[in-house]
Enzyme design. Structure first.
Site, PDB file in Angstrom:
ATOM      1  N   ALA A  32      21.187 -71.795 -30.427  1.00 49.24           N
ATOM      2  CA  ALA A  32      22.245 -72.707 -30.598  1.00 49.24           C
ATOM      3  C   ALA A  32      21.445 -73.522 -30.963  1.00 49.24           C
ATOM      4  O   ALA A  32      20.153 -74.421 -30.768  1.00 49.24           O
ATOM      5  CB  ALA A  32      23.288 -72.493 -29.979  1.00 49.24           C
ATOM      6  N   LYS A  33      22.279 -74.581 -31.502  1.00 49.70           N
ATOM      7  CA  LYS A  33      21.816 -76.248 -31.840  1.00 49.70           C
ATOM      8  C   LYS A  33      23.274 -76.881 -32.059  1.00 49.70           C
ATOM      9  O   LYS A  33      23.942 -76.151 -32.759  1.00 49.70           O
ATOM     10  CB  LYS A  33      21.471 -76.376 -32.993  1.00 49.70           C
ATOM     11  CG  LYS A  33      19.801 -77.518 -32.653  1.00 49.70           C
ATOM     12  CD  LYS A  33      19.439 -77.247 -31.875  1.00 49.70           C
ATOM     13  CE  LYS A  33      18.145 -78.195 -32.010  1.00 49.70           C
ATOM     14  NZ  LYS A  33      16.850 -78.223 -31.037  1.00 49.70           N
TER      15      LYS A  33
END
Ligand code: NAD
Length: 423
Positions: free
Chosen positions: A112-113
């Site tokens: 994720a980011k």
């Protein structure tokens, strides 16, 4: 799967570079087109507007993002950056990058980011705190110790992670320190986290040198970037006998063919506003000249896209270890491979940081603190095993280490996806 064109030749962005390598690895593995299509898309994208009261009483609205690329391997993991230039496309690419990085070192996380489009340098601590709390609350149903675990990235640090942990905990009515990693030690941060990425670069470098039959005590090294990653990599390599002859930061490069005393350089930097400017134990040379030095090992540990078609032919090193994310463009990579230079790629070499973040989460969940010795021993083992696996894969498929790292990652995620089944 169908033959997929790699990135166009003129594209030099790290993200295009990443996607083109992913495609090559998927082809080498003979991945089903169906699975490839799952792996290249993000599983969730959340975009929020964050109204924040500024110090002068006005209200400013910031754009916030969180992209979860994949939760096939486990809860998603990835940093949060505060940056004016960031957009959803970039966050999407960075989220996928995290999936591959976690899979290469075989830690049970997806990728994720997150990001907020802002300039933290022009904001007061109070404004940054209110922004961080607003972002956390907006993402309260996305984040969670079993769902999605953020960490610091560009423009954020342990300070923001502490606020995030506190705000998330308030929303749950109980302290949940495993919701975020990269926290200050007193809030459940892990020993060894600060030096973890540089340490992983050191382990990877020594493992690669062994394959190339380079004796550390007779080898030289140049390192671009003297921040967290570069300075710890330099220090730890020097402690193991490697002669570090050139270091650099935004003020230029510092070259001493006899070897630089890295502990002294760190002390100098720390007492000079974080910069090496004026460091007189080495000759000040142009930053770009570092890439053409006659050294055995080159470690880009500053920023993306620094080894390009402009300087790739000047490189004399036998080994490049990527401390930074995306330092080599896809086009330069092709030349490096032609020239027979070994590259230990970013998703392998700089995965020591996420590995110790994973240890922080494990410690928080078990309510027990490990010693620095335990953290280092376990992360060294994971990094060495990951290196061996990528190296063996590169031999098996007769591909460069970078493609091998993507093969290892994609293979793990694709197999897990198939076992878990689908709709
Ligand atoms: P940092 O901000 O601590 O240090 C960056 C260093 O690079 C500084 O010394 C800066 O002066 C120097 N620099 C910037 N531009 C330069 C240029 N043009 N030429 C020479 N030097 C330049 O950052 P960091 O945490 O060390 O991260 C470095 C790289 O490693 C980034 O690409 C980051 O994404 C990647 N990375 C970091 C971690 C981590 O745990 N810190 C983990 C994985 C990847």
């Amino acid at each position: 799967m169908a033959n997929i064109e790699t990135a166009p030749a003129e594209k030099e962005s790290p993200f295009e570079s990443m996607m083109s390598r992913l495609q090559v690895a998927a082809q080498a593995l003979g991945l089903d087109e169906e699975v490839y299509n799952v792996l290249k898309s993000s599983s969730k994208q959340v975009v929020v507007s964050l109204p924040v009261t500024m110090d002068d009483g006005s209200i400013k609205v910031f754009d916030g993002y969180r992209v979860i690329h994949s939760t096939i391997m486990g809860p998603s993991k990835g940093g949060i950056r505060y940056d004016m230039e960031v957009d959803l496309d970039e966050v999407r690419a960075l989220a996928a990058w995290m999936t591959w990085k976690c899979a290469v070192v075989d830690i049970p996380y997806g990728g994720a980011k997150g990001a907020v489009r802002c300039n933290p340098r022009t904001m007061s601590p109070g404004e940054i705190e209110r922004l961080t709390r607003a972002y956390t609350l907006a993402m309260a149903e996305v984040f969670g110790p079993d769902k999605d675990i953020p960490a610091p990235d560009m423009g954020t640090s342990g300070r923001e992670m502490a606020w995030l942990m506190d705000e998330f905990s308030r929303s749950r009515g109980t302290t949940v320190n495993a919701v975020v990693t990269g926290k200050p030690l007193v809030l459940g941060g892990s020993l060894g986290r600060i030096e973890a990425t540089g340490r992983g670069v050191m382990v990877t470098t020594l493992a690669a040198m062994e394959k190339l039959k380079l004796n550390p005590s007779q080898s030289t090294c140049a390192i671009q970037g003297f921040g967290n990653v570069g300075s710890f990599a330099a220090l730890l390599l020097q402690e193991r006998g490697v002669k570090v002859v050139c270091i650099s930061d935004i003020t230029g490069a510092y070259h001493n063919p006899k070897g630089i005393d890295i502990a002294k350089a760190i002390e100098y930097r720390d007492s000079h506003n974080g910069l090496l400017e004026g460091f007189d134990e080495a000759e000040h040379i142009d930053g770009e000249a570092l890439f053409g030095l006659d050294v055995d090992v080159l470690i880009p540990a500053a920023k993306g896209d620094v080894i390009t078609m402009k300087n790739v032919q000047n490189i004399k090193a036998k080994l490049i270890v990527e401390g930074a994310n995306g330092p080599t463009s896809a086009n330069a990579d092709a030349i490096i491979n032609e020239r027979g230079i070994m590259v230990a790629p970013d998703i392998l070499s700089n995965a020591g940081g996420v590995t110790v973040s994973y240890f922080e989460w494990v410690q928080n969940r078990s309510g027990y603190k490990w010693t620095a010795e335990e953290v280092n021993r376990r992360s060294d083992r994971i990094m060495k095993e990951a290196f061996d696996n990528v190296y063996n894969t590169s031999q098996q498929y007769n591909v460069p280490m970078r493609i091998a790292a993507y093969i290892v990652a994609i293979d793990r995620v694709a197999k897990t996806y198939k076992f878990r089944g689908r709709f």
